[in-house]
Write an enzyme that holds these catalytic residues in place. Structure first.
Site, PDB file in Angstrom:
ATOM      1  N   HIS A  53       0.837  -1.199   0.000  1.00 51.99           N
ATOM      2  CA  HIS A  53       0.000   0.000   0.000  1.00 51.99           C
ATOM      3  C   HIS A  53       0.875   1.253   0.000  1.00 51.99           C
ATOM      4  O   HIS A  53       2.055   1.215   0.344  1.00 51.99           O
ATOM      5  CB  HIS A  53      -0.931  -0.007   1.206  1.00 51.99           C
ATOM      6  CG  HIS A  53      -2.026  -1.029   1.099  1.00 51.99           C
ATOM      7  ND1 HIS A  53      -3.069  -1.087   1.983  1.00 51.99           N
ATOM      8  CD2 HIS A  53      -2.242  -2.020   0.201  1.00 51.99           C
ATOM      9  CE1 HIS A  53      -3.885  -2.078   1.659  1.00 51.99           C
ATOM     10  NE2 HIS A  53      -3.394  -2.658   0.581  1.00 51.99           N
ATOM     11  N   GLU A  55       1.008   3.955   1.870  1.00 51.20           N
ATOM     12  CA  GLU A  55       1.577   4.411   3.131  1.00 51.20           C
ATOM     13  C   GLU A  55       2.810   3.586   3.509  1.00 51.20           C
ATOM     14  O   GLU A  55       3.844   4.138   3.906  1.00 51.20           O
ATOM     15  CB  GLU A  55       0.537   4.313   4.249  1.00 51.20           C
ATOM     16  CG  GLU A  55      -0.714   5.140   3.997  1.00 51.20           C
ATOM     17  CD  GLU A  55      -1.803   4.369   3.283  1.00 51.20           C
ATOM     18  OE1 GLU A  55      -2.988   4.671   3.508  1.00 51.20           O
ATOM     19  OE2 GLU A  55      -1.482   3.454   2.478  1.00 51.20           O
ATOM     20  N   ALA A 163     -18.529   7.960 -30.965  1.00 50.09           N
ATOM     21  CA  ALA A 163     -17.833   8.739 -31.993  1.00 50.09           C
ATOM     22  C   ALA A 163     -18.816   8.938 -33.132  1.00 50.09           C
ATOM     23  O   ALA A 163     -19.376   7.964 -33.645  1.00 50.09           O
ATOM     24  CB  ALA A 163     -16.578   8.018 -32.476  1.00 50.09           C
ATOM     25  N   SER A 177     -18.215   2.470 -41.041  1.00 46.42           N
ATOM     26  CA  SER A 177     -17.987   3.399 -39.922  1.00 46.42           C
ATOM     27  C   SER A 177     -16.507   3.616 -39.617  1.00 46.42           C
ATOM     28  O   SER A 177     -16.173   4.178 -38.582  1.00 46.42           O
ATOM     29  CB  SER A 177     -18.700   2.875 -38.669  1.00 46.42           C
ATOM     30  OG  SER A 177     -18.211   1.593 -38.306  1.00 46.42           O
ATOM     31  N   ARG A 193      -9.207   2.457 -22.372  1.00 45.92           N
ATOM     32  CA  ARG A 193      -9.290   0.995 -22.221  1.00 45.92           C
ATOM     33  C   ARG A 193      -8.252   0.485 -21.227  1.00 45.92           C
ATOM     34  O   ARG A 193      -8.520  -0.410 -20.426  1.00 45.92           O
ATOM     35  CB  ARG A 193      -9.071   0.305 -23.574  1.00 45.92           C
ATOM     36  CG  ARG A 193     -10.210   0.418 -24.555  1.00 45.92           C
ATOM     37  CD  ARG A 193      -9.846  -0.283 -25.855  1.00 45.92           C
ATOM     38  NE  ARG A 193     -10.846  -0.100 -26.890  1.00 45.92           N
ATOM     39  CZ  ARG A 193     -10.719  -0.522 -28.143  1.00 45.92           C
ATOM     40  NH1 ARG A 193      -9.597  -1.159 -28.500  1.00 45.92           N
ATOM     41  NH2 ARG A 193     -11.677  -0.314 -29.021  1.00 45.92           N
ATOM     42  N   GLU A 307     -18.462   1.036 -25.337  1.00 44.94           N
ATOM     43  CA  GLU A 307     -18.054   1.578 -26.625  1.00 44.94           C
ATOM     44  C   GLU A 307     -19.102   1.445 -27.723  1.00 44.94           C
ATOM     45  O   GLU A 307     -18.881   1.885 -28.836  1.00 44.94           O
ATOM     46  CB  GLU A 307     -16.735   0.934 -27.072  1.00 44.94           C
ATOM     47  CG  GLU A 307     -15.554   1.343 -26.231  1.00 44.94           C
ATOM     48  CD  GLU A 307     -14.227   1.127 -26.933  1.00 44.94           C
ATOM     49  OE1 GLU A 307     -14.153   1.305 -28.170  1.00 44.94           O
ATOM     50  OE2 GLU A 307     -13.255   0.762 -26.258  1.00 44.94           O
ATOM     51  N   GLY A 314     -27.914   3.519 -26.017  1.00 46.57           N
ATOM     52  CA  GLY A 314     -29.264   3.971 -25.713  1.00 46.57           C
ATOM     53  C   GLY A 314     -29.850   3.275 -24.504  1.00 46.57           C
ATOM     54  O   GLY A 314     -30.548   3.889 -23.688  1.00 46.57           O
ATOM     55  N   SER A 315     -29.560   1.989 -24.345  1.00 43.99           N
ATOM     56  CA  SER A 315     -30.091   1.225 -23.211  1.00 43.99           C
ATOM     57  C   SER A 315     -29.521   1.730 -21.896  1.00 43.99           C
ATOM     58  O   SER A 315     -30.252   1.903 -20.915  1.00 43.99           O
ATOM     59  CB  SER A 315     -29.769  -0.264 -23.388  1.00 43.99           C
ATOM     60  OG  SER A 315     -30.444  -0.796 -24.510  1.00 43.99           O
TER      61      SER A 315
END
Length: 376
Positions: A53, A55, A163, A177, A193, A307, A314-315
């Site tokens: 960690h 610290e 995009a 696309s 990513r 992506e 939309g969902s």
């Protein structure tokens, strides 16, 4: 009361914390700084899950420099841990801080994990250590959005990336696309990513673009961690020669969420190709996204980059299961019907999904616009 010097020290601790980006999950990114009489005597950060960690790393660094932590001030971006557990790799940091005689501790924010939340501060104060919290608390909130979203909502942080052309289209009339966004924007997506635990697409995006979903376009010398690759494909329409199945060591593990009644023979072939399948009950609008996120959270996934495609985006938007939206707008007009988002169509403007304040910046020849859900 913190000073400008304290602020500078905490900023340095945050710079250290960011060095662990993409490697610490499901733990948070944390940085720590030991200072005595205006001089840094030790630095540390959480480099990877299961490792030392921040610290402890700062304490060890001080000793390696021939410095004693006794009487020093510790600046830490997150409340030090204070519990023992079978699933915990390291001993509590509060004990180490106390044993080494640290005098003052500055903490940006409390740990949202209920096993810690406030317990670390109490342990330090009970040992007679002066503790101040809240220094750059907003920076900690942003740094560990995935970690905090998990403890607050029980699901990963969801970042939707799109995009499109300037008129909101993600493909030409033929369905082509590649590439709408410029190279700079594509490199940014690959950087995202490498920082996220998982990258998610739907079957429509897979059919149209056949993406590999691995991290490739990152700066030289950066050893990228490959994210978990997630496909939502209720009907198991994925082709068996899809790139995500053949990427091997170039990409992370592949999980396909499908419906219970999907093709049994196809399931067996996909399993043989190395994919993991998770069957869910299909709903009216497709697979239950809340169940998908719950399953991913149970695997230690704290952040998901969505992506595409249009229906999946939309969902997540329709079901209010998102935390950040990033849209790369290219200087291009395509017309046609391939909208960036589909799956819902409000009758009135007032029924649309309202967003929070927009932030815009250049991304090569594109414009990147980002926002979060509207609050209140």
């Amino acid at each position: 009361m913190s000073s400008n010097f304290d602020l500078r020290c905490m900023k340095r601790a945050f710079a250290l914390a960011k060095l662990g980006a993409g490697r610490t999950s499901p733990n948070p990114m944390v940085g720590a700084l030991l200072v005595r009489e205006g001089r840094i005597i030790g630095e540390g950060w959480h480099k990877q899950y299961g490792g030392i960690h921040a610290e402890e790393a700062a304490l060890l660094d001080a000793k390696a420099r021939g410095e004693s932590p006794s009487g020093a001030a510790l600046y830490c971006t997150l409340e030090p841990c204070s519990f023992e557990a079978p699933d915990k790799h390291r001993r509590p940091c509060t004990g180490l801080i106390i044993e080494n005689g640290v005098k003052n501790v500055f903490i940006a924010a409390l740990d949202p994990n209920p096993r810690v939340n406030g317990g670390g501060v109490r342990a330090l104060k009970n040992a007679g250590i002066s503790v101040e919290t809240g220094l750059l608390a907003e920076a900690e909130e942003e740094l560990n959005r995935g970690f905090r979203t998990f403890w607050r909502l029980g699901r990963p942080f969801v970042h939707i990336k799109l995009a499109s052309s300037i008129d909101g289209r993600i493909a030409a009339a033929s369905g082509d696309s590649r590439w709408i966004s410029c190279e700079t924007s594509r490199k940014q997506t690959h950087r995202w990513r490498s920082f996220y635990d998982a990258v998610l697409v739907g079957s429509g995006c897979l059919a149209a673009d056949d993406p590999e979903l691995s991290v490739r376009l990152v700066k030289r010398g950066f050893k990228a961690r490959q994210p978990l690759r997630v496909l939502l494909d209720s009907r198991l329409s994925i082709k068996e020669d899809a790139k995500i199945l053949g990427a091997g060591e170039k990409g992370g593990k592949v999980i396909v969420f499908c419906a219970h009644n999907s093709d049994a023979a196809k399931r067996e072939r996909l399993l043989a190709l190395g994919a993991e399948l998770v069957e869910l009950e299909r709903q009216k609008n497709g697979l239950p996204l809340a169940e998908v996120l719950k399953n991913l959270a149970g695997r230690g996934v704290r952040s998901v980059l969505v992506e595409g495609g249009a229906a999946v985006a939309g969902s997540f938007l329709r079901e209010a299961l998102w935390d950040r939206l990033s849209v790369f707008f290219a200087p291009l007009i395509l017309g046609g019907h391939f909208g960036a988002v589909s799956g819902f169509a409000p009758r009135l403007v007032s029924e649309g999904i309202e967003l929070g304040p927009l932030v815009a910046r250049r991304s090569g020849t594109d414009i990147l616009i980002e926002c979060e859900p509207r609050k209140g």
